[in-house]
Write a protein that holds these residues in place. Sequence first.
Motif, PDB file in Angstrom:
ATOM      1  N   SER A  68       0.805  -1.224   0.000  1.00  0.00           N
ATOM      2  CA  SER A  68       0.000   0.000   0.000  1.00  0.00           C
ATOM      3  C   SER A  68       0.835   1.269   0.000  1.00  0.00           C
ATOM      4  O   SER A  68       0.356   2.328  -0.394  1.00  0.00           O
ATOM      5  CB  SER A  68      -0.950   0.010   1.203  1.00  0.00           C
ATOM      6  N   PHE A  69       2.104   1.177   0.447  1.00  0.00           N
ATOM      7  CA  PHE A  69       2.926   2.391   0.499  1.00  0.00           C
ATOM      8  C   PHE A  69       4.265   2.254  -0.230  1.00  0.00           C
ATOM      9  O   PHE A  69       5.071   3.173  -0.202  1.00  0.00           O
ATOM     10  CB  PHE A  69       3.187   2.807   1.955  1.00  0.00           C
ATOM     11  N   LYS A  70       4.513   1.144  -0.889  1.00  0.00           N
ATOM     12  CA  LYS A  70       5.834   0.927  -1.492  1.00  0.00           C
ATOM     13  C   LYS A  70       6.185   1.975  -2.554  1.00  0.00           C
ATOM     14  O   LYS A  70       7.358   2.278  -2.763  1.00  0.00           O
ATOM     15  CB  LYS A  70       5.939  -0.472  -2.081  1.00  0.00           C
ATOM     16  N   GLN A  71       5.179   2.535  -3.212  1.00  0.00           N
ATOM     17  CA  GLN A  71       5.450   3.549  -4.220  1.00  0.00           C
ATOM     18  C   GLN A  71       5.756   4.918  -3.615  1.00  0.00           C
ATOM     19  O   GLN A  71       6.101   5.849  -4.346  1.00  0.00           O
ATOM     20  CB  GLN A  71       4.276   3.647  -5.193  1.00  0.00           C
ATOM     21  N   ASP A  72       5.662   5.025  -2.294  1.00  0.00           N
ATOM     22  CA  ASP A  72       6.014   6.272  -1.605  1.00  0.00           C
ATOM     23  C   ASP A  72       7.418   6.240  -1.018  1.00  0.00           C
ATOM     24  O   ASP A  72       7.976   7.287  -0.678  1.00  0.00           O
ATOM     25  CB  ASP A  72       5.015   6.544  -0.470  1.00  0.00           C
ATOM     26  N   VAL A  73       8.012   5.053  -0.905  1.00  0.00           N
ATOM     27  CA  VAL A  73       9.316   4.907  -0.245  1.00  0.00           C
ATOM     28  C   VAL A  73      10.402   5.595  -1.065  1.00  0.00           C
ATOM     29  O   VAL A  73      10.584   5.316  -2.242  1.00  0.00           O
ATOM     30  CB  VAL A  73       9.677   3.418  -0.054  1.00  0.00           C
ATOM     31  N   LYS A  74      11.144   6.496  -0.413  1.00  0.00           N
ATOM     32  CA  LYS A  74      12.258   7.176  -1.075  1.00  0.00           C
ATOM     33  C   LYS A  74      13.619   6.659  -0.615  1.00  0.00           C
ATOM     34  O   LYS A  74      14.578   6.671  -1.387  1.00  0.00           O
ATOM     35  CB  LYS A  74      12.172   8.688  -0.815  1.00  0.00           C
ATOM     36  N   THR A  75      13.702   6.218   0.624  1.00  0.00           N
ATOM     37  CA  THR A  75      14.967   5.744   1.179  1.00  0.00           C
ATOM     38  C   THR A  75      14.809   4.331   1.706  1.00  0.00           C
ATOM     39  O   THR A  75      13.824   4.021   2.381  1.00  0.00           O
ATOM     40  CB  THR A  75      15.443   6.662   2.318  1.00  0.00           C
ATOM     41  N   LEU A  76      15.783   3.492   1.394  1.00  0.00           N
ATOM     42  CA  LEU A  76      15.769   2.098   1.844  1.00  0.00           C
ATOM     43  C   LEU A  76      17.067   1.807   2.585  1.00  0.00           C
ATOM     44  O   LEU A  76      18.149   1.925   2.023  1.00  0.00           O
ATOM     45  CB  LEU A  76      15.627   1.157   0.640  1.00  0.00           C
ATOM     46  N   ASN A  77      16.947   1.425   3.849  1.00  0.00           N
ATOM     47  CA  ASN A  77      18.099   1.062   4.663  1.00  0.00           C
ATOM     48  C   ASN A  77      18.050  -0.431   4.982  1.00  0.00           C
ATOM     49  O   ASN A  77      17.096  -0.896   5.612  1.00  0.00           O
ATOM     50  CB  ASN A  77      18.130   1.864   5.970  1.00  0.00           C
ATOM     51  N   ILE A  78      19.066  -1.145   4.528  1.00  0.00           N
ATOM     52  CA  ILE A  78      19.165  -2.578   4.806  1.00  0.00           C
ATOM     53  C   ILE A  78      20.279  -2.762   5.818  1.00  0.00           C
ATOM     54  O   ILE A  78      21.439  -2.453   5.542  1.00  0.00           O
ATOM     55  CB  ILE A  78      19.451  -3.370   3.520  1.00  0.00           C
ATOM     56  N   GLY A  79      19.967  -3.256   6.986  1.00  0.00           N
ATOM     57  CA  GLY A  79      20.914  -3.333   8.079  1.00  0.00           C
ATOM     58  C   GLY A  79      22.001  -4.372   7.876  1.00  0.00           C
ATOM     59  O   GLY A  79      21.789  -5.405   7.221  1.00  0.00           O
ATOM     60  N   TYR A  80      23.179  -4.085   8.453  1.00  0.00           N
ATOM     61  CA  TYR A  80      24.285  -5.038   8.399  1.00  0.00           C
ATOM     62  C   TYR A  80      23.910  -6.293   9.186  1.00  0.00           C
ATOM     63  O   TYR A  80      23.368  -6.215  10.285  1.00  0.00           O
ATOM     64  CB  TYR A  80      25.554  -4.422   8.983  1.00  0.00           C
ATOM     65  N   GLY A  81      24.206  -7.440   8.615  1.00  0.00           N
ATOM     66  CA  GLY A  81      23.827  -8.716   9.224  1.00  0.00           C
ATOM     67  C   GLY A  81      22.872  -9.486   8.338  1.00  0.00           C
ATOM     68  O   GLY A  81      22.804 -10.718   8.392  1.00  0.00           O
ATOM     69  N   ILE A  82      22.148  -8.758   7.501  1.00  0.00           N
ATOM     70  CA  ILE A  82      21.274  -9.402   6.520  1.00  0.00           C
ATOM     71  C   ILE A  82      22.149  -9.943   5.392  1.00  0.00           C
ATOM     72  O   ILE A  82      23.002  -9.235   4.859  1.00  0.00           O
ATOM     73  CB  ILE A  82      20.225  -8.410   5.984  1.00  0.00           C
ATOM     74  N   THR A  83      21.956 -11.205   5.031  1.00  0.00           N
ATOM     75  CA  THR A  83      22.871 -11.871   4.110  1.00  0.00           C
ATOM     76  C   THR A  83      22.318 -12.067   2.708  1.00  0.00           C
ATOM     77  O   THR A  83      23.091 -12.250   1.766  1.00  0.00           O
ATOM     78  CB  THR A  83      23.281 -13.240   4.666  1.00  0.00           C
ATOM     79  N   SER A  84      20.996 -12.065   2.545  1.00  0.00           N
ATOM     80  CA  SER A  84      20.433 -12.237   1.200  1.00  0.00           C
ATOM     81  C   SER A  84      19.094 -11.531   1.090  1.00  0.00           C
ATOM     82  O   SER A  84      18.411 -11.310   2.099  1.00  0.00           O
ATOM     83  CB  SER A  84      20.277 -13.721   0.851  1.00  0.00           C
ATOM     84  N   LEU A  85      18.752 -11.160  -0.137  1.00  0.00           N
ATOM     85  CA  LEU A  85      17.491 -10.478  -0.427  1.00  0.00           C
ATOM     86  C   LEU A  85      16.669 -11.363  -1.346  1.00  0.00           C
ATOM     87  O   LEU A  85      17.152 -11.788  -2.396  1.00  0.00           O
ATOM     88  CB  LEU A  85      17.763  -9.117  -1.076  1.00  0.00           C
ATOM     89  N   SER A  86      15.441 -11.636  -0.976  1.00  0.00           N
ATOM     90  CA  SER A  86      14.600 -12.566  -1.735  1.00  0.00           C
ATOM     91  C   SER A  86      14.069 -11.937  -3.016  1.00  0.00           C
ATOM     92  O   SER A  86      14.093 -10.717  -3.195  1.00  0.00           O
ATOM     93  CB  SER A  86      13.443 -13.061  -0.866  1.00  0.00           C
ATOM     94  N   ASN A  87      13.569 -12.781  -3.907  1.00  0.00           N
ATOM     95  CA  ASN A  87      13.192 -12.341  -5.248  1.00  0.00           C
ATOM     96  C   ASN A  87      12.078 -11.304  -5.232  1.00  0.00           C
ATOM     97  O   ASN A  87      11.111 -11.407  -4.491  1.00  0.00           O
ATOM     98  CB  ASN A  87      12.791 -13.545  -6.118  1.00  0.00           C
ATOM     99  N   TYR A  88      12.265 -10.283  -6.077  1.00  0.00           N
ATOM    100  CA  TYR A  88      11.300  -9.199  -6.281  1.00  0.00           C
ATOM    101  C   TYR A  88      10.926  -8.478  -4.982  1.00  0.00           C
ATOM    102  O   TYR A  88       9.836  -7.940  -4.854  1.00  0.00           O
ATOM    103  CB  TYR A  88      10.033  -9.743  -6.960  1.00  0.00           C
ATOM    104  N   LEU A  89      11.861  -8.441  -4.036  1.00  0.00           N
ATOM    105  CA  LEU A  89      11.566  -7.889  -2.718  1.00  0.00           C
ATOM    106  C   LEU A  89      11.181  -6.413  -2.768  1.00  0.00           C
ATOM    107  O   LEU A  89      10.271  -5.977  -2.078  1.00  0.00           O
ATOM    108  CB  LEU A  89      12.783  -8.080  -1.803  1.00  0.00           C
TER     109      LEU A  89
END
Length: 343
Positions: A68-89
Amino acid sequence: MKKIISLLMSFVMLLGVMSGFNLTAYAATATSGQCGSNITWNYDKSSKTLSLSGSGETEFASELQWDSFKQDVKTLNIGYGITSLSNYLFTDFTSLTDVSVPSSVTYMDYGVFSGCTSLKSISLPSMRYIQKYEFIGCTSLTSISVPNGVEMICDSAFENCPKLESVSIPASVTFIGFRSFAEDNSLKDVYYSGSKSQWNKIKIDKGNGPLLNANIHFAIDEPNTTLPSNNGSATTVKNNTTKKTVKKTKYPTIKSIKGKKKSIVVSWTTVSGASGYHIQFSTNKKFTKKYYNGMINSPTAYQSTLKKLKSKKKYYVRIRSFKKVKGKYVYSKWSKVKSVKTK
């Protein structure tokens, strides 16, 4: 009969109240949740920032989480420790302009940033693959630096990026897939950290015309490359009756130097405005005896391997940057000399 009608009306009213309650509860938009067994996410509406924190692998976020809000997101912070990102995330995050991907991420599945139409650039961590459809339809993307260590750029990874002008590709790449750079008709420059002979060994699949038609800049690491020996004396360039003073670039710093079997691996800091780098190495600290030149024709190159050296021999190395203007070379000062012994 009146009692029955009254009971029916009460039942209908109760259903209406319950229905209204359910609709209200369903309409509420979550601003935090789980995105993996050890990963949580949080959305800040005021700053339009989506943050992921935790460790391990992400799981595909259901549409009920942030659709519902993904088209409003301007900044994305992915924290250290995360090892993989799933498809079409993060697909179709159409307002996304600022992304932080930590070095802990070593794998990204299909299409993670596909359709991010406002994304102009992104810094990626080292990984083995740029997966299928990873940046397809990123119509504002202007440049990309494929990280060192990537072996494969898979099918349609950068397809339909019409504003993409420059790409840096490491010598570790051995395969570029079908239509990886299709419809990227603004692509002008490809900076390759290896030599021309290495580039020719890459298997490049069909549909990559924009890549093959671009100006490919090779980082040449052969030790006997002949260079002009003006030692920085070229400081002006004449153009008919005008005379233009060209400022010298800053000199780079040698970050590390490692001795390997009959070779040396040198890495350095890149210099803004440089056209490339000139490496000298010798068995003499003052470079008064026989020395060798190496030309690095890439402004984004940061590492080179000096090959065909003598084993168990001490070598001294220095590096400088240069600009090339109207066929003349303008050199910076030399970096500090460093030494290493081959194996």
